[in-house]
Scaffold this active site. Structure first.
Site, PDB file in Angstrom:
ATOM      1  N   LYS A   1      63.147 -59.046 102.973  1.00 42.66           N
ATOM      2  CA  LYS A   1      64.119 -57.975 103.247  1.00 42.66           C
ATOM      3  C   LYS A   1      65.188 -58.040 102.176  1.00 42.66           C
ATOM      4  O   LYS A   1      65.426 -59.103 101.593  1.00 42.66           O
ATOM      5  CB  LYS A   1      64.782 -58.195 104.606  1.00 42.66           C
TER       6      LYS A   1
ATOM      7  N   ASP B   1      64.765 -48.691 104.386  1.00 37.09           N
ATOM      8  CA  ASP B   1      65.325 -49.090 105.677  1.00 37.09           C
ATOM      9  C   ASP B   1      66.561 -48.192 105.831  1.00 37.09           C
ATOM     10  O   ASP B   1      66.644 -47.151 105.162  1.00 37.09           O
ATOM     11  CB  ASP B   1      65.682 -50.597 105.676  1.00 37.09           C
TER      12      ASP B   1
HETATM   13  O1  2IT Z   1      61.994 -52.835 109.291  1.00 38.06           O
HETATM   14  C1  2IT Z   1      60.941 -52.431 108.749  1.00 38.06           C
HETATM   15  O2  2IT Z   1      59.820 -52.776 109.135  1.00 38.06           O
HETATM   16  C2  2IT Z   1      61.080 -51.507 107.621  1.00 38.06           C
HETATM   17  N1  2IT Z   1      62.190 -51.141 107.276  1.00 38.06           N
HETATM   18  C3  2IT Z   1      59.871 -51.051 106.861  1.00 38.06           C
HETATM   19  C4  2IT Z   1      59.461 -52.072 105.866  1.00 38.06           C
HETATM   20  C5  2IT Z   1      58.346 -51.665 104.939  1.00 38.06           C
HETATM   21  O3  2IT Z   1      58.036 -52.480 104.066  1.00 38.06           O
HETATM   22  O4  2IT Z   1      57.779 -50.586 105.083  1.00 38.06           O
END
Ligand code: 2IT
Length: 445
Positions: free
Chosen positions: A124, A164
């Site tokens: 993340k 996100d």
């Molecule tokens: O919290 C999540 O799963 C997302 N923001 C999507 C992450 C992604 O790599 O598609």
């Protein structure tokens, strides 16, 4: 396993990371029993190794605003765990972003991605940059400055960022554009890309669609028909939009959406062009929902309030972490709610989750409910690697199957002795077992 011991050591090492500790505690409590049945996990210090991210990049992001003033934000990428595949997870641009929130999100992402059945590790990132009120050019310059710093540390088989909160197709476009200029390669590396340059059909809708597929499975397991049910949704961004679309398509009626300014109650349901209007609201960049009630006078705007006071059958937090507290949980239950599913990551406080479970409610956690977003990102990676594009039906079918599979994993691992399905336990145990086994197989690294 001594949960309190592990948590207090973690707290001493990383003081003040309350959201991260909250996410860790939830998982540890869920997995305690299976963990103790596997002495090899303890011997290999799986928990101690799981609660520290593999590495964290923290960097300065200086950029010039439209007035010519220099702004300085902080950028992060947390590469949490790559036991089952490349680091994968979104970037969040929001004023609240700090290491605690990104570590909680990266930790959750690791288990969520394991549940998708696809080979993706957890990561993340993001920044305390707030897109609210920023011009298009400012957003582009910020994205470019962010990417200048982090591009060397990501790649299609190492770390694949996505969107996100605060990062949508526009931001991914600017980030990916700069990435390509620097890396001189064209293999994907981001998901949530525009359709013209490697994006996948259904990715924008996927988190919300997947959530409703999951909720429908929860209801079906209880012989409840979703048709005609009323739904409270919070938020009005990409996730709330996709959830509203699919809930409406399945015959439910979405009666609320919300923003930082308050919530909208629409007795006629948020449907048809009102759903598309949600996108307009979002694109305005003002972060408010109040204008909905001006455009559709049948609706009422409740300033400064959350939608959980309304009497509904289904409640779907779709905004941000800890947006539904134990008082909200009590109100929902007193008003006869049937099903609560977190669509935002850790949308409910720990006390609210405990309360739902204590009351044997039909309740499911974000890492299972919202996994359709990252799962479809995984499908985008597959299409990029094969240099092909699947049709919408193909992607949607795969997404639907994945959500059914995740629901099945929750049933298999979450059944209590009295028959109650504890989806929190189910999702945590299923995700943990996969990651733990992968870590064991690969030695101490
Ligand atoms: O919290 C999540 O799963 C997302 N923001 C999507 C992450 C992604 O790599 O598609």
């Amino acid at each position: 396993m001594r949960i309190d011991d592990i948590l207090s050591k973690l707290e001493a090492k990383h003081p003040g990371e309350s959201e991260f500790l909250q996410a860790v505690k939830e998982v540890l409590v869920s997995i305690e029993d299976v963990y103790n049945q596997h002495p090899e996990f303890e011997k290999n210090r799986i928990i101690e190794r799981l609660v520290e991210p593999d590495r964290i990049f923290t960097f300065k992001v200086p950029w010039v605003d439209d007035k010519g003033d220099i702004q300085v934000n902080i950028g992060y990428r947390v590469q949490f765990n790559n036991a089952i595949g490349p680091y994968k997870g979104g970037l969040r641009f929001h004023a609240s972003v700090n290491l605690s929130s990104l570590k909680f999100l990266g930790f959750e992402q690791t288990f969520k991605n394991a549940l998708t059945t696809l080979p993706m590790g957890g990561g993340k990132g993001g920044s305390d940059f707030s897109p609210k009120g920023k011009s298009n050019s400012e957003i582009m310059r910020f994205c470019q400055a962010f990417m200048l710093e982090i591009w060397r540390n990501i790649g299609p088989d190492t770390d694949v960022p996505a969107g996100d909160i605060g990062v949508g197709t526009r931001e991914i476009g600017y980030l990916y554009g700069m990435y390509k200029k620097l890396a001189r390669e064209n293999t994907g590396t981001f998901t949530g890309k525009g359709l013209e340059y490697g994006g996948s059909l259904v990715r924008p809708e996927a988190t919300g669609y997947g959530a409703l597929y999951f909720v429908n499975e929860m209801l079906k397991a209880k012989n409840i028909d979703i048709k005609g049910k009323t739904v409270a949704i919070s938020g009005f961004g990409n996730v709330a939009w996709g959830a509203t679309l699919k809930a409406t398509e399945l015959g439910a009626k979405v009666v609320t959406i919300s923003g930082p300014d308050g919530y909208i109650y629409d007795p006629d349901g948020v449907s048809g062009d009102k759903i598309e209007y949600m996108l307009e609201l979002r694109d305005s960049g003002n972060d408010v929902v109040a204008p909905y009630a001006e455009k559709y006078p049948v609706a009422v705007f409740h300033a400064g309030k959350k939608p959980w006071v309304e009497k509904v059958d289904i409640a779907l937090p779709c905004a941000i972490q800890n947006e539904l507290n134990v008082k909200d949980a009590e109100t929902l239950i007193n008003n006869g709610v049937t099903c609560v599913a977190e669509v935002s990551n850790m949308g409910c406080t720990a006390e609210a989750v405990d309360y739902f479970i204590e009351k044997a409610m039909l309740f499911a956690p974000g890492k299972a409910v919202n996994a359709g977003g990252v799962a479809t990102s995984g499908l985008e990676m597959s299409q990029n690697a094969m240099h092909i594009q699947w049709g919408a039906e193909e992607v949607d079918q795969r997404l639907h199957n994945i959500m059914r599979n995740i629901h099945g994993q929750c049933l298999a691992f979450g059944k209590d002795s009295n028959g109650y399905i504890n989806y929190v336990k189910g999702a945590n145990v299923a995700g943990f077992m996969k990651v733990a086994r992968a870590m064991m197989a690969q030695g101490v690294i």
